[in-house]
Design a protein around this motif. Structure first.
Motif, PDB file in Angstrom:
ATOM      1  N   ARG A 298       0.844  -1.210   0.000  1.00 36.74           N
ATOM      2  CA  ARG A 298       0.000   0.000   0.000  1.00 36.74           C
ATOM      3  C   ARG A 298       0.870   1.247   0.000  1.00 36.74           C
ATOM      4  NH1 ARG A 298      -0.891   3.216   4.122  1.00 36.74           N
ATOM      5  NH2 ARG A 298      -0.667   1.598   5.706  1.00 36.74           N
ATOM      6  N   LEU A 299       1.888   1.260   0.866  1.00 36.24           N
ATOM      7  CA  LEU A 299       2.777   2.420   0.931  1.00 36.24           C
ATOM      8  C   LEU A 299       3.493   2.642  -0.391  1.00 36.24           C
ATOM      9  CD1 LEU A 299       4.190   1.872   4.528  1.00 36.24           C
ATOM     10  CD2 LEU A 299       2.693   3.738   3.785  1.00 36.24           C
ATOM     11  N   ASP A 300       3.884   1.571  -1.070  1.00 33.69           N
ATOM     12  CA  ASP A 300       4.528   1.686  -2.378  1.00 33.69           C
ATOM     13  C   ASP A 300       3.575   2.320  -3.393  1.00 33.69           C
ATOM     14  OD1 ASP A 300       6.973   0.287  -4.139  1.00 33.69           O
ATOM     15  OD2 ASP A 300       5.083   0.454  -5.219  1.00 33.69           O
ATOM     16  N   VAL A 301       2.343   1.836  -3.431  1.00 37.23           N
ATOM     17  CA  VAL A 301       1.352   2.372  -4.373  1.00 37.23           C
ATOM     18  C   VAL A 301       1.040   3.834  -4.033  1.00 37.23           C
ATOM     19  CG1 VAL A 301      -1.072   2.186  -5.123  1.00 37.23           C
ATOM     20  CG2 VAL A 301       0.391   0.144  -5.000  1.00 37.23           C
TER      21      VAL A 301
ATOM     22  N   ALA B 259      -2.741  -3.492  -7.985  1.00 36.74           N
ATOM     23  CA  ALA B 259      -1.315  -3.186  -7.859  1.00 36.74           C
ATOM     24  C   ALA B 259      -0.787  -3.632  -6.496  1.00 36.74           C
ATOM     25  CB  ALA B 259      -1.079  -1.688  -8.064  1.00 36.74           C
ATOM     26  N   VAL B 260      -1.576  -3.419  -5.438  1.00 35.52           N
ATOM     27  CA  VAL B 260      -1.186  -3.871  -4.098  1.00 35.52           C
ATOM     28  C   VAL B 260      -1.040  -5.392  -4.096  1.00 35.52           C
ATOM     29  CG1 VAL B 260      -1.966  -4.094  -1.697  1.00 35.52           C
ATOM     30  CG2 VAL B 260      -2.150  -1.882  -2.874  1.00 35.52           C
TER      31      VAL B 260
ATOM     32  N   GLY C  68       3.951  -3.737 -14.718  1.00 40.37           N
ATOM     33  CA  GLY C  68       2.549  -4.034 -14.420  1.00 40.37           C
ATOM     34  C   GLY C  68       1.981  -3.091 -13.385  1.00 40.37           C
ATOM     35  N   VAL C  69       2.748  -2.822 -12.328  1.00 44.97           N
ATOM     36  CA  VAL C  69       2.307  -1.898 -11.282  1.00 44.97           C
ATOM     37  C   VAL C  69       2.173  -0.492 -11.852  1.00 44.97           C
ATOM     38  CG1 VAL C  69       2.943  -0.837  -9.077  1.00 44.97           C
ATOM     39  CG2 VAL C  69       3.214  -3.302  -9.396  1.00 44.97           C
ATOM     40  N   THR C  70       3.136  -0.090 -12.693  1.00 45.52           N
ATOM     41  CA  THR C  70       3.085   1.241 -13.316  1.00 45.52           C
ATOM     42  C   THR C  70       1.841   1.375 -14.192  1.00 45.52           C
ATOM     43  OG1 THR C  70       5.464   1.485 -13.246  1.00 45.52           O
ATOM     44  CG2 THR C  70       4.296   2.852 -14.842  1.00 45.52           C
ATOM     45  N   ALA C  71       1.530   0.340 -14.957  1.00 46.76           N
ATOM     46  CA  ALA C  71       0.341   0.394 -15.826  1.00 46.76           C
ATOM     47  C   ALA C  71      -0.934   0.550 -15.000  1.00 46.76           C
ATOM     48  CB  ALA C  71       0.268  -0.866 -16.691  1.00 46.76           C
ATOM     49  N   LEU C  72      -0.992  -0.118 -13.852  1.00 44.86           N
ATOM     50  CA  LEU C  72      -2.180  -0.041 -13.010  1.00 44.86           C
ATOM     51  C   LEU C  72      -2.294   1.296 -12.279  1.00 44.86           C
ATOM     52  CD1 LEU C  72      -1.982  -3.638 -11.518  1.00 44.86           C
ATOM     53  CD2 LEU C  72      -3.813  -2.770 -12.997  1.00 44.86           C
ATOM     54  N   THR C  73      -1.146   1.890 -11.919  1.00 46.70           N
ATOM     55  CA  THR C  73      -1.177   3.114 -11.111  1.00 46.70           C
ATOM     56  C   THR C  73      -1.076   4.397 -11.932  1.00 46.70           C
ATOM     57  OG1 THR C  73       1.225   2.996 -10.746  1.00 46.70           O
ATOM     58  CG2 THR C  73      -0.190   1.958  -9.092  1.00 46.70           C
ATOM     59  N   ALA C  74      -0.590   4.315 -13.177  1.00 45.06           N
ATOM     60  CA  ALA C  74      -0.347   5.522 -13.983  1.00 45.06           C
ATOM     61  C   ALA C  74      -1.538   6.465 -14.087  1.00 45.06           C
ATOM     62  CB  ALA C  74       0.168   5.137 -15.372  1.00 45.06           C
TER      63      ALA C  74
END
Length: 194
Positions: free
Chosen positions: A46-49, A153-154, A180-186
């Motif tokens: 969560r903190l990363d996102v 992403a989490v 993958g995380v970048t695509a979800l959070t962008a």
């Protein structure tokens, strides 16, 4: 005036955006032996996102501390999304605190990031260091209100870090997971504050 701005977490979230059960199902973890590890990974993910997006996921209390009002009296509010501005406090040159009446400022929570507009000329006597505090409630709301892609992403980070213990210890994210995380959070990344 203006100067530096610091955002301080005052009230942490009362829940994580995903449950332990959701994370264990996603990462294919059976039994309860690893529950404490899974809980820690959910918080880290969560903190990363939140760091990637400039947004907080589940409702939290934050305080912005500024040296003084910015030119034009408009303060950009982050992290987002801002649910409400709860209190604005100005510290005079003598250090005395004054809670500003809500009628002396306007709040825009529709913008990203949110904004607060102080009545013109009203606060120029604030002390030079940490003269302005804004307490606000931020986040999407309850875990059910968090956008699905941010929850995903989490879960993706929890699964990777669970499988790769060494990577989790240093918070490493390899290119294929990061993309993958970048695509979800962008779509949720807030513009960086100046």
């Amino acid at each position: 005036m203006g100067g530096t701005m610091v955002a301080i977490l005052v009230t942490p979230p009362q829940a994580e955006p995903v449950t332990r059960e959701e994370a264990k199902l996603h990462a294919r973890i059976d039994g309860t032996a690893e529950d404490a590890k899974v809980d820690a990974l959910i918080t880290a993910a969560r903190l990363d996102v939140e760091s990637r997006t400039g947004r907080v996921l589940v409702t939290q209390g934050w305080r912005i501390v500024r040296d003084g009002p910015p030119a034009g009296g408009i303060v950009r509010l982050a992290p987002g999304p801002v649910q409400s501005v709860d209190t604005v406090t100005v510290y005079g040159a003598d250090g005395a605190a004054e809670v500003v009446p809500a009628g002396d400022y306007l709040v825009d929570v529709a913008s990203t990031p949110g904004r607060l507009k102080l009545s013109s000329g009203r606060f120029w006597g604030a002390r030079a260091l940490n003269g302005l505090e804004i307490d606000m409630t931020c986040g999407y709301g309850d875990p059910a209100d968090v956008p699905a892609s941010l929850k995903q992403a989490v879960l993706m980070l929890v699964s990777y870090w669970y499988e790769q213990r060494e990577a989790a210890s240093v918070g490493a994210v390899p290119a294929h997971v990061a993309s993958g995380v970048t695509a979800l959070t962008a779509p949720y990344r807030m513009p960086r504050l100046a």
